[in-house]
Enzyme design. Structure first.
Site, mmCIF file in Angstrom:
data_model
loop_
_atom_site.group_PDB
_atom_site.id
_atom_site.type_symbol
_atom_site.label_atom_id
_atom_site.label_comp_id
_atom_site.label_asym_id
_atom_site.label_seq_id
_atom_site.Cartn_x
_atom_site.Cartn_y
_atom_site.Cartn_z
ATOM 1 N N ASP A 83 1.127 -1.113 0.165
ATOM 2 C CA ASP A 83 0.192 -0.037 -0.079
ATOM 3 C C ASP A 83 0.392 1.291 -0.243
ATOM 4 O OD1 ASP A 83 -2.523 -1.469 -0.160
ATOM 5 O OD2 ASP A 83 -2.600 -1.889 2.137
ATOM 6 N N ASP A 92 -4.109 13.293 21.422
ATOM 7 C CA ASP A 92 -3.187 12.587 20.364
ATOM 8 C C ASP A 92 -2.702 13.152 19.395
ATOM 9 O OD1 ASP A 92 -1.867 11.598 22.311
ATOM 10 O OD2 ASP A 92 -1.715 9.885 21.810
ATOM 11 N N SER A 104 -8.302 2.381 12.645
ATOM 12 C CA SER A 104 -7.334 1.747 13.871
ATOM 13 C C SER A 104 -7.930 2.519 14.411
ATOM 14 C CB SER A 104 -5.682 2.175 13.637
ATOM 15 O OG SER A 104 -5.346 1.428 12.602
ATOM 16 N N GLY A 141 -8.058 2.599 6.488
ATOM 17 C CA GLY A 141 -5.772 3.030 6.744
ATOM 18 C C GLY A 141 -6.335 3.446 8.576
ATOM 19 N N TYR A 142 -5.960 4.772 8.867
ATOM 20 C CA TYR A 142 -4.628 4.776 9.825
ATOM 21 C C TYR A 142 -6.525 4.820 10.430
ATOM 22 C CZ TYR A 142 -2.274 7.155 13.269
ATOM 23 O OH TYR A 142 -1.754 8.033 14.867
ATOM 24 N N ALA A 198 -6.791 8.646 20.161
ATOM 25 C CA ALA A 198 -6.972 8.991 21.438
ATOM 26 C C ALA A 198 -7.644 10.221 22.521
ATOM 27 C CB ALA A 198 -5.394 8.348 21.743
HETATM 28 N N1 NAD Z 1 -2.120 3.131 13.661
HETATM 29 C C1 NAD Z 1 -2.017 2.710 12.194
HETATM 30 O O1 NAD Z 1 -3.145 1.935 11.740
HETATM 31 C C2 NAD Z 1 -1.375 3.491 11.331
HETATM 32 C C3 NAD Z 1 -0.685 4.356 11.532
HETATM 33 C C4 NAD Z 1 0.399 5.107 10.901
HETATM 34 C C5 NAD Z 1 0.123 5.554 9.188
HETATM 35 N N2 NAD Z 1 -1.543 4.405 9.047
HETATM 36 C C6 NAD Z 1 -1.565 4.090 8.055
HETATM 37 O O2 NAD Z 1 -0.328 3.914 6.533
HETATM 38 C C7 NAD Z 1 -0.337 4.994 5.892
HETATM 39 C C8 NAD Z 1 1.021 5.154 5.206
HETATM 40 O O3 NAD Z 1 1.553 4.336 4.741
HETATM 41 P P1 NAD Z 1 3.162 3.234 5.080
HETATM 42 O O4 NAD Z 1 3.601 2.767 4.443
HETATM 43 O O5 NAD Z 1 3.568 4.939 5.090
HETATM 44 O O6 NAD Z 1 3.210 3.124 6.544
HETATM 45 P P2 NAD Z 1 3.224 1.552 7.364
HETATM 46 O O7 NAD Z 1 4.368 0.765 6.437
HETATM 47 O O8 NAD Z 1 3.169 2.111 8.135
HETATM 48 O O9 NAD Z 1 2.037 0.778 6.539
HETATM 49 C C9 NAD Z 1 0.790 1.565 7.434
HETATM 50 C C10 NAD Z 1 -0.561 0.068 7.476
HETATM 51 O O10 NAD Z 1 -1.269 0.812 6.544
HETATM 52 C C11 NAD Z 1 -1.492 -0.506 6.034
HETATM 53 N N3 NAD Z 1 -2.575 0.891 5.108
HETATM 54 C C12 NAD Z 1 -2.100 1.657 3.662
HETATM 55 N N4 NAD Z 1 -2.977 2.563 3.628
HETATM 56 C C13 NAD Z 1 -3.976 1.445 3.601
HETATM 57 C C14 NAD Z 1 -5.420 1.663 3.144
HETATM 58 N N5 NAD Z 1 -6.433 2.974 2.555
HETATM 59 N N6 NAD Z 1 -6.727 0.583 3.388
HETATM 60 C C15 NAD Z 1 -5.701 -0.880 4.624
HETATM 61 N N7 NAD Z 1 -5.149 -0.750 5.143
HETATM 62 C C16 NAD Z 1 -4.032 0.600 3.892
HETATM 63 C C17 NAD Z 1 -0.797 -0.525 4.483
HETATM 64 O O11 NAD Z 1 -0.943 -1.660 4.537
HETATM 65 C C18 NAD Z 1 0.128 -0.774 6.143
HETATM 66 O O12 NAD Z 1 -0.025 -2.514 6.802
HETATM 67 C C19 NAD Z 1 -1.760 5.903 6.791
HETATM 68 O O13 NAD Z 1 -1.353 6.512 5.013
HETATM 69 C C20 NAD Z 1 -2.309 5.783 6.982
HETATM 70 O O14 NAD Z 1 -3.397 5.372 6.881
HETATM 71 C C21 NAD Z 1 -1.549 3.820 9.777
HETATM 72 N N1 ATP Z 2 9.027 -4.900 -5.445
HETATM 73 C C1 ATP Z 2 8.953 -5.361 -4.402
HETATM 74 N N2 ATP Z 2 9.819 -6.149 -4.676
HETATM 75 C C2 ATP Z 2 8.999 -6.874 -3.640
HETATM 76 N N3 ATP Z 2 9.011 -7.107 -2.522
HETATM 77 C C3 ATP Z 2 8.483 -5.627 -2.817
HETATM 78 C C4 ATP Z 2 7.624 -4.695 -2.967
HETATM 79 N N4 ATP Z 2 7.715 -3.378 -2.564
HETATM 80 C C5 ATP Z 2 7.581 -3.562 -1.375
HETATM 81 N N5 ATP Z 2 7.505 -5.061 -1.228
HETATM 82 C C6 ATP Z 2 7.655 -5.221 0.315
HETATM 83 O O1 ATP Z 2 6.462 -5.287 0.604
HETATM 84 C C7 ATP Z 2 7.103 -4.517 2.384
HETATM 85 C C8 ATP Z 2 5.965 -2.524 1.657
HETATM 86 O O2 ATP Z 2 6.043 -2.543 1.421
HETATM 87 P P1 ATP Z 2 5.414 -0.902 1.166
HETATM 88 O O3 ATP Z 2 6.074 -0.306 1.578
HETATM 89 O O4 ATP Z 2 5.189 -0.512 -0.537
HETATM 90 O O5 ATP Z 2 3.962 -1.525 1.475
HETATM 91 P P2 ATP Z 2 3.058 -1.251 3.209
HETATM 92 O O6 ATP Z 2 2.856 0.083 3.565
HETATM 93 O O7 ATP Z 2 4.456 -1.347 4.311
HETATM 94 O O8 ATP Z 2 2.209 -1.344 2.845
HETATM 95 P P3 ATP Z 2 0.981 -3.326 2.937
HETATM 96 O O9 ATP Z 2 1.349 -3.537 4.790
HETATM 97 O O10 ATP Z 2 0.471 -3.291 1.749
HETATM 98 O O11 ATP Z 2 2.512 -3.698 2.508
HETATM 99 C C9 ATP Z 2 8.628 -4.279 1.518
HETATM 100 O O12 ATP Z 2 8.862 -3.732 2.968
HETATM 101 C C10 ATP Z 2 8.870 -5.311 1.315
HETATM 102 O O13 ATP Z 2 9.241 -6.189 2.397
#
Ligand code: NAD
Ligand code: ATP
Length: 294
Positions: free
Chosen positions: A74, A179, A195, A191-192, A214
């Site tokens: 994502d 917060d 939660s 997403g956030y 919170a």
């Molecule tokens: N406590 C929480 O749930 C929390 C905290 C901070 C940010 N976030 C989310 O993470 C997003 C940023 O992503 P990142 O990759 O930089 O952070 P990250 O690496 O912390 O990943 C956040 C998680 O949120 C999930 N996520 C993101 N957008 C989503 C959506 N539209 N629907 C369902 N799941 C979703 C991703 O799959 C990932 O597992 C923010 O836009 C926010 O929505 C969630």
């Molecule tokens: N092009 C890629 N090839 C293989 N693995 C990948 C690739 N892009 C992302 N990943 C794996 O997915 C992890 C998360 O990717 P990304 O930051 O795009 O998503 P996220 O926000 O953490 O959400 P999600 O829960 O959907 O993974 C990376 O740390 C990596 O392990």
């Protein structure tokens, strides 16, 4: 058909994904343009069998592209939206990540779902964005001042709560002691905001959600509002600054700054397949309604 391909990371499973992708491309012969950093990594690893064109940034994308393929989770989809901007190029995600709620093609389905793009057998799901404005807006935000998931205000450099005075179309709503506060689009509602106890909105609902993070009272609950509402926030804190985030991007801003948040002037088009509609993803990835009796 011209297609952009983007990814942020190289991991073990990237090889298999690229191999399957190239196999599908071979059958339909589209014009493929890779994002340059991703291209360099794939080339270094010897994953590409021939040279391809590259693009280096959002300026080089235009409406001549029919599709933008994001390979990752994502987070990568959110980055893809910052490249596509207002160009109307549909985005489809191949999930190489963990959850991949927005990246709907799973690795094992690449060869069955990706051909549907070339056969024109898909729908566009237009996604509402949020934009933010405030006096002295940070240059980083000026260039990219929209969010696909949410705009959040939160505390910085302190463990104490912040107070967020909130107005809707100029009318006072509430001062949240919390917060932080999330203003979420329907896309961001899973997403956030989720939660923090927010409701799930269907992607095409014309609403936004205001969800406190919170809150220190029993009567502050997530609120669903029409998406043409202008939301005004003003944060007070013991510290001099607080944070604003737009999806994964973050900036600091002086407390007492008046922030105006509203619906963006364009939408991001996500691709939706009949086999992978929103409700299916909700059940499969967030385990909606999971019950051993079903
Ligand atoms: N406590 C929480 O749930 C929390 C905290 C901070 C940010 N976030 C989310 O993470 C997003 C940023 O992503 P990142 O990759 O930089 O952070 P990250 O690496 O912390 O990943 C956040 C998680 O949120 C999930 N996520 C993101 N957008 C989503 C959506 N539209 N629907 C369902 N799941 C979703 C991703 O799959 C990932 O597992 C923010 O836009 C926010 O929505 C969630
Ligand atoms: N092009 C890629 N090839 C293989 N693995 C990948 C690739 N892009 C992302 N990943 C794996 O997915 C992890 C998360 O990717 P990304 O930051 O795009 O998503 P996220 O926000 O953490 O959400 P999600 O829960 O959907 O993974 C990376 O740390 C990596 O392990």
């Amino acid at each position: 058909m011209k297609i952009a391909v983007y990814g942020q990371y190289y991991k073990d499973n990237t090889d298999d994904i690229i191999e399957k992708l190239l196999r599908v491309f071979d059958s339909y012969n589209p014009e493929i343009v890779f994002e340059s950093n991703f291209y360099n990594v794939l080339n270094e690893k010897g994953l590409l069998d021939k040279p391809f064109s590259v693009f280096t940034g959002h300026e080089e994308l235009d409406e001549g592209y029919s599709m933008f393929i994001s390979i990752g989770g994502d987070g990568t989809m959110l980055r893809a939206a910052t490249l596509v901007r207002n160009k109307n190029i549909p985005i489809i995600g191949i999930n190489a990540g963990r959850l991949g709620f927005l990246a709907t093609i799973q690795e094992e389905n690449i060869e069955t779902l990706l051909p549907l793009i070339f056969e024109n057998n898909y729908k566009i799901s237009p996604r509402t964005l949020l934009t933010i404005d405030y006096e002295g807006k940070d240059p980083e935000m000026h260039d990219l001042d929209y969010a696909l998931n949410e705009v959040t205000v939160s505390r910085k450099d302190t463990t104490s709560m912040i107070t967020i005075e909130t107005r809707l179309n100029g009318e006072y709503l509430n001062s949240y002691w919390a917060d932080g506060l999330i203003i979420s689009t329907p896309t961001g509602s899973t997403g956030y905001s989720l939660s923090c106890g927010g409701p799930v909105l269907m992607p095409d609902v014309n609403s936004l959600v205001i969800t406190p993070i919170a809150p220190h009272n029993l009567n502050a609950r997530p609120l669903v509002i029409p998406d043409d509402t202008e939301i005004e926030l003003r944060v007070s804190s013991r510290e001099e600054q607080h944070l604003i985030s737009l999806d994964s991007r973050i900036v600091s801003v002086a407390v007492e700054t008046v922030l105006r948040i509203k619906k963006g002037g364009f939408k991001i088009n996500l691709v939706e397949f009949p086999q992978e509609k929103f409700l299916v993803t909700l059940r499969k990835k967030l385990l909606w309604g999971e019950d051993k009796r079903n």
